[in-house]
Design an enzyme around this catalytic site. Structure first.
Site, short mmCIF file in Angstrom:
data_model
loop_
_atom_site.label_atom_id
_atom_site.label_comp_id
_atom_site.label_asym_id
_atom_site.label_seq_id
_atom_site.Cartn_x
_atom_site.Cartn_y
_atom_site.Cartn_z
N GLU A 1 -8.34 -1.02 6.98
CA GLU A 1 -7.11 -0.71 8.04
C GLU A 1 -6.99 -0.42 9.42
O GLU A 1 -6.71 -1.51 10.06
CB GLU A 1 -5.90 -0.10 7.18
CG GLU A 1 -4.60 -0.20 8.11
CD GLU A 1 -3.58 0.62 7.76
OE1 GLU A 1 -3.55 1.42 6.06
OE2 GLU A 1 -2.41 0.08 7.49
N SER B 1 5.17 -0.61 3.35
CA SER B 1 4.99 -1.69 4.72
C SER B 1 5.31 -3.31 3.08
O SER B 1 4.08 -3.30 2.28
CB SER B 1 3.56 -2.23 5.48
OG SER B 1 3.08 -1.67 6.52
N SER C 1 -1.48 8.09 12.71
CA SER C 1 -1.10 8.47 13.94
C SER C 1 -2.16 8.64 14.98
O SER C 1 -3.40 8.79 14.59
CB SER C 1 -0.39 9.39 14.05
OG SER C 1 -1.34 10.72 13.42
N GLN D 1 0.71 -1.26 0.12
CA GLN D 1 -0.27 0.32 -0.15
C GLN D 1 0.63 1.43 0.06
O GLN D 1 1.63 1.24 1.45
CB GLN D 1 -0.98 0.15 1.37
CG GLN D 1 -2.11 1.12 1.62
CD GLN D 1 -1.89 1.60 3.27
OE1 GLN D 1 -1.91 0.34 3.64
NE2 GLN D 1 -2.53 2.53 3.64
N GLY D 2 0.96 1.74 -1.04
CA GLY D 2 1.68 3.11 -1.23
C GLY D 2 0.71 4.92 -1.25
O GLY D 2 0.26 4.95 -1.85
#
Ligand SMILES: Cc1cc2nc3c(=O)[nH]c(=O)nc-3n(C[C@H](O)[C@H](O)[C@H](O)COP(=O)(O)OP(=O)(O)OC[C@H]3O[C@@H](n4cnc5c(N)ncnc54)[C@H](O)[C@@H]3O)c2cc1C
Length: 386
Positions: free
Chosen positions: A252, A169, A368, A134-135
């Site tokens: 996610e 990742s 975050s 996943q970019g």
């Protein structure tokens, strides 16, 4: 493999029966399955083993359950996948490693990609031969995702991609990257973004692994220099990347927690065997946290199975999962410290130590902690900045 008259592998009503058949298959194939379940400390070997397990599950058809037939699956829902993962964890599985992306990236492909493209790529994802990354994040665009600068320009034949992604990742192991790129102007912010599938073997792609504190190089940087991408690899609409990205992030932050909590549960259960009177309260609190995640995860799985779109409230689930992961690994550190000790010695469990260290950074992936709180404030509670 049997079918039960509700589509290839039955819907929720057939779930109990499905689990029974899966257990039967696991028992019948124990000798072949057992070496593919434990997580190896050597990350390359761990990934190789995860791929072999995916292949075994795919060949026996279990690995295609829970995915639409039109996309190369055998029908059924996320509940089938969740039940299967649960059984594997109970049998000693160390977790999906790079195939966590099946719960993050694949639903977005199924929902937004060109149907022919999905039919071509999803089976290779399911059988473990062509994993995806996943970019989204870039050096100057993590929390500020709408500020990303990797560009794609159409030259009349292909999209030409230039730029760089970071903290990707499993970039080192992936064949494909589901990337968010800018096709509009910088001023358009999130409205100028498009999602695109990039074959990481294309000329002009340079992945560079990043070594982490826990000794793995699970994360990476990926540079794109004049990378050609055919037009059928646009995922969704040109300029509609933000919508697809939010869909992916809801998975996610939301449904992924099912598979993650199964792993925490098994580790906590094993550690509880070393529990003494002074640690029972700590273990009890961690178990309660786990039950909270389990309850919210089941709710999200049920919504997904009914095709009710997950929304920004997935952020709540991410916060809960993060807190639980850190609580569980704190308990492990406190009551079973020899296995998580530094530096490594004969009693250390290197996989557990890696997981303990990883649990320190989980407040960051998928957005975050502060950004999850902001999402809840703005999009769930409807609060506005002063
Ligand atoms: C283990 C792991 C796996 C990851 N995997 C991927 C992946 O596969 N693909 C991918 O694209 N990315 C991935 N990421 C990247 C991750 O999404 C980003 O690290 C994250 O979004 C934060 O961005 P940043 O690192 O640029 O930090 P920054 O955005 O620079 O943030 C730094 C700090 O400032 C705070 N902050 C920033 N802006 C605000 C604000 N407006 N208000 C309040 N606080 C703010 C943040 O909360 C944070 O504490 C991964 C990260 C980790 C740790």
């Amino acid at each position: 493999m049997d079918t039960d008259g509700h589509g290839a592998h039955g819907r929720e009503s057939g779930l109990r029966d499905f689990v029974g058949r899966f257990r039967g298959w696991m028992a019948a194939n124990e000798a072949e399955l057992a070496p593919l379940l434990p997580a190896h400390a050597d990350y390359d070997l761990r990934v190789e083993t995860a791929k072999r397990l995916r292949k075994m599950l795919f060949d026996a058809e279990w690995g295609r359950v829970g995915w639409p037939e039109a996309a190369g699956g055998l029908g059924g829902t996320i509940l089938h996948r969740a039940a299967m993962h649960d059984e594997l964890f109970r049998a000693g599985w160390g977790g999906p490693t790079i195939f966590e992306h099946l719960e993050i990236v694949a639903p977005t492909l199924v929902r937004y990609a060109d149907p022919d493209f999905v039919r071509a790529v999803l089976p290779r994802f399911l059988d473990g031969s062509q994993p995806w990354a996943q970019g989204f994040s870039e050096p100057e665009a993590g929390s500020d995702l709408a500020g990303l600068r990797t560009r794609a320009e159409f030259d009349g034949t292909d999209w030409i991609v230039n730029g760089a992604k970071i903290w990707t990742s499993w970039a080192k192991y992936a064949r494909w990257c589901l990337a968010l790129v800018r096709t509009g102007t910088t001023e358009q912010r999130h409205r100028g973004l498009t999602m695109i599938a990039i074959d990481l073997r294309s000329p002009g792609v340079t992945p560079r692994p990043i070594r982490q504190a826990n000794g793995t190089d699970e994360l990476g940087e990926v540079a794109f220099e004049d990378v050609r991408v055919p037009p059928d690899r646009i995922i969704g609409e040109v300029g509609g990347g933000w919508k697809a990205a939010m869909y992916l992030l809801a998975h996610e932050r939301g449904t992924l927690s099912w598979v993650r909590h199964c792993g925490f549960r098994e580790n906590l259960t094993a550690a509880a065997k070393a529990m003494n009177d002074s640690s029972d309260r700590q273990v009890g609190e961690a178990a309660l946290h786990l039950l909270g995640v389990r309850a919210t995860a089941i709710n999200l799985l049920a919504r997904e199975a009914l095709d009710v779109e997950l929304g920004p409230d997935s952020a709540f689930n991410k916060l809960l999962t993060t807190r639980t992961e850190q609580t569980v690994y704190n308990v492990l550190r406190d009551i079973d410290s020899a296995r998580v000790a530094f530096p490594l010695d004969s009693e250390t469990d290197p996989v557990l130590q890696q997981e303990y260290l990883f649990s320190r950074i989980v407040t960051v992936y998928g957005g975050s902690q502060q950004m999850q709180l902001m999402t809840i404030a703005r999009h769930v509670l409807g609060l506005r900045d002063a």
